[in-house]
Design an enzyme around this catalytic site. Structure first.
Site, PDB file in Angstrom:
ATOM      1  N   ASP A 217      -1.180  46.902  81.874  1.00  7.44           N
ATOM      2  CA  ASP A 217      -1.957  47.911  82.581  1.00  7.44           C
ATOM      3  C   ASP A 217      -1.463  49.319  82.244  1.00  7.44           C
ATOM      4  OD1 ASP A 217      -3.962  48.334  84.813  1.00  7.44           O
ATOM      5  OD2 ASP A 217      -2.249  49.361  85.699  1.00  7.44           O
ATOM      6  N   GLU A 268      11.433  35.931  71.779  1.00  5.68           N
ATOM      7  CA  GLU A 268      12.415  34.894  72.127  1.00  5.68           C
ATOM      8  C   GLU A 268      11.723  33.561  72.375  1.00  5.68           C
ATOM      9  OE1 GLU A 268      14.351  36.310  75.659  1.00  5.68           O
ATOM     10  OE2 GLU A 268      15.259  38.023  74.613  1.00  5.68           O
TER      11      GLU A 268
END
Ligand code: NOJ
Ligand code: CA
Length: 563
Positions: A217, A268
């Protein structure tokens, strides 16, 4: 859950594909208005889980879930009290886990909305800031400044909030805090290491729970330069689109560093988590957010802001194909979301009516007038535009209800309105409630099947009955059937992320061919368009018009798919 999913194809199971997002059809769920399981009038997570078979049948690849975090709903959930929990009005973390497991079992990924520019004023950090003195570490997590003027009662600058009114709120001890949106949404201080670390923790929290990606956002807003003296609102407005990193509030260079840290966390995971930026920046600046070292994808609102016009559409597609090639990202296409007037309505506005599409204000019907809308024409053009979009290379972001062709709900009583835009503009701007009315599922049921009772947090008009899923499912010519077929065929149509324009006569017709060989033809005009001979030999596999197509002719305001 097992029962619910028993009928699903085993081949829908998610493939371990790191590029799944590149041409995904992503369905946006505004959770309070999708499906209400417990009958309190507010859509919830269990409601979403119960409707997964619908999503499967629709054929979407992913769901983007608008904020579902604890919130007082000062801004539809974009005022987050706690980034690592579920709003009790919507369910629990256990409901979330069940929902995501069921989505994944159904072959659907989940993109969570994340709101880093501001927290809510009920976030524990903000409470702590208010309880702490000026200059304290607690205030350093937000943007506090001393008041101006002889007695310090004036705001630090004349900046306006995006929802109207001052962007500074006094806290009673001589200081003000910055809120670019509602006063209940204090802006976080992204120069503060603690803020940065906390968001990395939030990303890991949801990624560990299986979230496949994030919609970010106000991605262009986090970094700010508040070195005194602050420039005036007028001065800032004038440089808003300069796109040179000189604006103190938007699109600053420091964002690259912030998102590089996020990217390291996304990577990751296997497959890496994805992200899509909501950044209302000049098109030439979008690549920063879409870069593989940054968020990886960015919304392109160009089509959303365009008129239904062949020339405009073609120019936008060309421009964005170049951008995508430059960044290595894929295109994103969108016509509707929870912030804008639904495209079925926009396309039915009188030709001379302008919708105000100032950056970040695309939701407004201008000047508070409710223009006459040609509902039939709006839907016809929306369907044609959608089939044009669904054939394009890149990912398609669809907003709940557009697959039903639901128009904007213009008439909502003042007392029922929720959008801060409405309240902060003395009712002149009606705001975004009209595209957030709970969906109609069943024509003859309380709340049109939204929930088991007749409660709906925004009032549903009677005419919603004719748009209900139950009505459209039975009708092969319905908008829902059109979307289902298009999404089913899309996997065959999509291939390499390329297209070539096919030259046809006339200014109102566009046609493009994909490497799969499929051709998409849209007639934007009001007269039928004749197809030239090589195209007349092809099979018409899909059409935005319910009537059986006449070979060789594209009806007015219609898209066809040719194989
Ligand atoms: C963009 C969101 O889409 C909108 O709904 C919200 O009001 C603002 N950002 C502020 O968070
Ligand atoms: Ca509920």
């Amino acid at each position: 859950m097992t029962d619910l999913l028993a009928h699903l194809d085993a081949d829908r199971v998610l493939a371990p594909d790191r590029d799944w997002w590149r041409q995904a059809a992503v369905y946006q769920i505004y959770p309070r208005s999708f499906a209400d399981a417990n009958g309190d009038g507010i859509g919830d997570l269990t409601g979403i889980t119960s409707r997964i078979p619908y999503l499967v049948e629709l054929g979407v690849d992913a769901v983007w879930l608008s904020p579902f975090y604890p919130s007082a709903l000062a801004d539809g959930g974009y005022d987050v009290d706690d980034y690592r929990d579920v709003d009790p009005k919507l369910g629990t973390l256990a409901d979330f886990d069940e929902m995501i497991a069921a989505l994944h079992a159904a072959g659907i990924r989940l993109i969570a909305d994340i709101v880093p520019n501001h927290s809510s004023n009920r976030h524990e950090w903000f409470r702590e800031a208010l309880a702490s003195p000026p200059g304290s570490a607690a205030r350093e997590r937000y943007i506090f400044r001393d008041g101006e003027g002889p007695d310090g009662t004036q705001p630090p600058s004349d900046w306006q909030s995006i929802f109207g009114g001052s962007a500074w709120e006094p806290v009673g001890d001589g200081q003000f805090y910055l809120h670019l949106f509602a006063p209940e949404q204090p802006d976080l201080n992204w120069a503060n290491r603690e803020v940065r670390d906390d968001f990395l923790r939030t990303i890991r929290f949801w990624a560990d729970r299986g979230v496949d990606g994030f919609r970010v956002d106000v991605a262009h807003g986090l970094a700010k330069d508040l070195t005194a003296p602050l420039r005036s609102h007028a001065e800032l407005e004038a440089t808003k689109l300069a796109g040179d990193g000189s604006h103190p509030l938007w699109d600053r260079e420091e964002l690259d560093e912030i998102y590089a840290e996020w990217r390291a966390v996304f990577d990751e995971y296997d497959p890496p988590r994805i992200a899509v930026a909501e950044a209302w920046v000049a098109p030439t600046r979008r690549h920063r957010y879409a870069a593989p070292t940054s968020l990886g994808q960015a919304f392109n609102f160009d089509l959303l802001r365009a008129n239904f016009d062949a020339g405009e559409f073609q120019e936008i597609v060309d421009r964005n194909m170049v951008f995508a090639a430059e960044t290595g990202s894929s295109n994103t296409w969108v016509f509707s979301n929870h912030d804008v007037v639904r495209h079925a309505t926009r396309y039915g506005l009188p030709d001379d009516h302008t919708v105000e599409y100032d950056l970040g204000k695309a939701w407004l019907l201008s000047g508070g007038v409710t223009p006459e809308v040609d509902v039939e024409r709006g839907l016809r053009r929306a369907r044609a535009a959608t089939l044009f979009l669904l054939g394009l290379p890149g990912s398609a972001y669809l907003y709940q209800g557009e697959e039903l062709g639901v128009p904007e709900v213009p008439a909502i009583p003042d007392a029922a309105r929720q959008d801060p835009t409405f309240f902060r503009n003395a009712g002149v701007e009606v705001g975004r409630d009209g595209c957030r009315v709970p969906l109609p599922w069943t024509a003859n049921a309380p709340s049109f099947g939204f929930g088991p009772t007749d409660a709906a947090h925004l009032p549903q008009p009677d005419w919603f009955a004719s748009y209900a899923v139950s009505v459209q499912e039975a009708d092969p010519g319905s908008t829902l059937s059109m979307y289902r077929r298009a999404l089913a065929l899309r996997h065959e149509l999509q291939a390499e992320e390329k297209l070539a324009w096919v030259t046809l006569d006339g200014p109102d017709v566009l046609a493009y061919q994909r490497p799969s060989g499929w051709i998409v033809v849209t007639n934007f005009g009001t007269a039928p368009a004749e197809l030239p001979p090589p195209l007349t030999d092809r099979e018409i596999v899909h059409s935005s018009e319910p009537a059986p197509p006449t070979p060789g002719v594209v009806p007015p305001e219609t898209t066809i798919w040719l194989r």
